[in-house]
Structures are given as C-alpha cells and as structure tokens.
Design a protein around this motif. Structure first.
Motif, PDB file in Angstrom:
ATOM      1  N   LEU A   1       5.819  39.430 -26.342  1.00  0.00           N
ATOM      2  CA  LEU A   1       6.128  38.973 -27.700  1.00  0.00           C
ATOM      3  C   LEU A   1       7.472  39.515 -28.176  1.00  0.00           C
ATOM      4  O   LEU A   1       8.240  38.794 -28.832  1.00  0.00           O
ATOM      5  N   CYS A   2       7.754  40.760 -27.838  1.00  0.00           N
ATOM      6  CA  CYS A   2       9.052  41.342 -28.207  1.00  0.00           C
ATOM      7  C   CYS A   2      10.197  40.615 -27.507  1.00  0.00           C
ATOM      8  O   CYS A   2      11.233  40.319 -28.120  1.00  0.00           O
TER       9      CYS A   2
ATOM     10  N   LEU B   1      -4.611  35.181 -18.723  1.00  0.00           N
ATOM     11  CA  LEU B   1      -5.715  34.229 -18.689  1.00  0.00           C
ATOM     12  C   LEU B   1      -6.292  34.043 -17.286  1.00  0.00           C
ATOM     13  O   LEU B   1      -7.424  33.564 -17.148  1.00  0.00           O
ATOM     14  N   ARG B   2      -5.544  34.406 -16.255  1.00  0.00           N
ATOM     15  CA  ARG B   2      -6.022  34.246 -14.875  1.00  0.00           C
ATOM     16  C   ARG B   2      -6.510  35.553 -14.262  1.00  0.00           C
ATOM     17  O   ARG B   2      -6.976  35.552 -13.123  1.00  0.00           O
TER      18      ARG B   2
ATOM     19  N   LEU C   1       7.080  34.598 -22.085  1.00  0.00           N
ATOM     20  CA  LEU C   1       5.824  34.510 -22.832  1.00  0.00           C
ATOM     21  C   LEU C   1       4.782  33.689 -22.070  1.00  0.00           C
ATOM     22  O   LEU C   1       3.604  34.072 -21.998  1.00  0.00           O
ATOM     23  N   THR C   2       5.197  32.588 -21.480  1.00  0.00           N
ATOM     24  CA  THR C   2       4.260  31.722 -20.756  1.00  0.00           C
ATOM     25  C   THR C   2       3.700  32.407 -19.523  1.00  0.00           C
ATOM     26  O   THR C   2       2.488  32.373 -19.269  1.00  0.00           O
ATOM     27  N   VAL C   3       4.572  33.041 -18.744  1.00  0.00           N
ATOM     28  CA  VAL C   3       4.122  33.726 -17.525  1.00  0.00           C
ATOM     29  C   VAL C   3       3.149  34.843 -17.861  1.00  0.00           C
ATOM     30  O   VAL C   3       2.120  35.030 -17.195  1.00  0.00           O
ATOM     31  N   THR C   4       3.439  35.598 -18.919  1.00  0.00           N
ATOM     32  CA  THR C   4       2.564  36.700 -19.317  1.00  0.00           C
ATOM     33  C   THR C   4       1.214  36.193 -19.787  1.00  0.00           C
ATOM     34  O   THR C   4       0.162  36.750 -19.436  1.00  0.00           O
TER      35      THR C   4
ATOM     36  N   SER D   1      -7.239  37.646 -22.473  1.00  0.00           N
ATOM     37  CA  SER D   1      -6.523  36.634 -23.254  1.00  0.00           C
ATOM     38  C   SER D   1      -5.357  37.307 -23.972  1.00  0.00           C
ATOM     39  O   SER D   1      -5.364  38.526 -24.172  1.00  0.00           O
ATOM     40  N   PRO D   2      -4.350  36.537 -24.379  1.00  0.00           N
ATOM     41  CA  PRO D   2      -3.195  37.124 -25.067  1.00  0.00           C
ATOM     42  C   PRO D   2      -3.540  37.807 -26.381  1.00  0.00           C
ATOM     43  O   PRO D   2      -2.825  38.707 -26.823  1.00  0.00           O
TER      44      PRO D   2
END
Length: 217
Positions: free
Chosen positions: A66-67, A131-132, A123-126, A152-153
């Motif tokens: 997020l940062c 989630l996986r 952000l997407t990769v994290t 989860s995020p």
C-alpha cells in the motif's frame, strides 16, 4: 575319486536377483497398497490437514504494498500535473542528461504511465500472493470435500469448499523444497502451501488432497 570329491565340495553359485527382485517388488507393492488401504479417508469430523499461521508477515507485506502504491501513484500524478515544457541548452558542451526536457509530452506521459503501472503492479502481485497462500487445509466430514482457507489483503480469512476431484497436487509432499503448489480446477493460478507450515495429518493429506489428478481437457 579325488575329482568327484572336489566336485561335490564345490559351492553352488546361482544368481538370485531375477526371482528375488520380482518377489521383493511384489512384496513392496503389496505393502504400499496395504498402507494406502489402511488410511481411512471417510473421516467422521472435519480434520485439519495443513496449517501455516503467519499473519504478521502478510500484514507487513500488504502495508508495504500500500505504501508503494501510494508513492508511485503520487509520482505519477506529480509527473502529469507538475512537469512543464521548458527550453534546454542543446549545445555540445552541455551534459546529455541536461538536454532531456522532462516536460515534453513524450517524457511526461511515459513517466506518468510507468509510475502508474509500477504502483498497481506491486499492489496486484502482493494481493495475489496473499490470496493464493494457504493458511488452512481442512478435510470435511465424510472425506469428499476440502476447504481451502487463504489470507487476504484486509487481514481476514478467505475460504471456499470444493470436491476433492477438483484439487490436484502438482508435486509430492516429500520432494517439495520450499513451496508445494496445488491446482484447483477452474482457477487460473496455483495455490501455494509453504513448506514451513505443518502437515498435521501427513498420511491423510497424501491420500486426499496430495494426489495428482489428470483432468480431461
């Protein structure tokens, strides 16, 4: 007489490998089959097959993402709104990097797009990694279904239940080194079991979720 005695005392040498190997192979296969038959997968209650509790790590990773997203988004906005087209000195004595006009449309737009993509990419990769990553693997009562619980995020748990026939383990538990990937039918990416986690019921896992299944295309 001496020759007959020598012949009778001569040790009989034979090759035991052919029959012995066949017999040994049959015994091993019989033992393995018996071992698999001894595992009762028809459980009378929900059983945890695997667990990996590392909430702190995933919280830190998502806060970092997020940062990074905020930083690169700000940089993208700054590049698009603040960079101005300014004249530069193009003489030969000027350093090459001083000749670049960052306010020019091609440079400004390139910086804006690249910064935006880097922020969203991190952000997407994290989020996908969270989630996986499997937190719990639970064999449901009856032994026909399994529940996969992931991180989860937001810090909460995400879970779903599906039949065992829709789960395929891509590698043996005993040969996996750092991660054990599990494929779920209808899902694009693999779910990951970190080998630092605990297999609470190894034999039950090997005979249910740990099996490799081939699906017809």
């Amino acid at each position: 007489m001496l020759g007959l005695l020598r012949f009778s005392c001569k040790p009989v040498i034979f090759n035991p490998f052919n029959k012995f190997n066949i017999l040994n192979k049959n015994v091993v296969n019989r033992c393995l089959c018996q071992k698999q038959l001894d595992v009762n997968t028809n459980v009378t209650k929900d059983v945890i097959l695997y667990k990996y509790k590392n909430d702190t790590f995933f919280k830190v990773v998502n806060i970092f993402a997020l940062c990074q997203f905020g930083f690169w988004t700000y940089l993208s906005t700054f590049a698009y709104t603040k960079l101005r087209d300014a004249p530069v000195d193009s003489s030969k004595e000027t350093k090459w990097w001083r000749k670049i006009n960052l306010g020019e449309n091609k440079y400004r737009n390139a910086l804006t797009i690249i910064s935006f993509l880097i922020g969203w990419g991190i952000l997407t990769v994290t989020w996908m990694y969270s989630l996986r990553s499997v937190k719990y693997l639970i064999l449901r009562k009856g032994g026909k279904e399994v529940t996969i619980v992931t991180y989860s995020p937001t810090g909460s748990n995400r879970m779903f239940t599906l039949g065992l026939q829709n789960v395929s383990c891509k590698e043996s538990r005993t040969t996996a080194k750092s991660q054990l990937p599990i494929k779920v039918k209808g899902h694009y990416l693999h779910y990951i079991l970190d080998m630092r986690g605990e297999f609470t019921n190894p034999s039950l896992f090997d005979n249910t979720t740990g099996l490799r299944r081939n699906w017809a295309i």
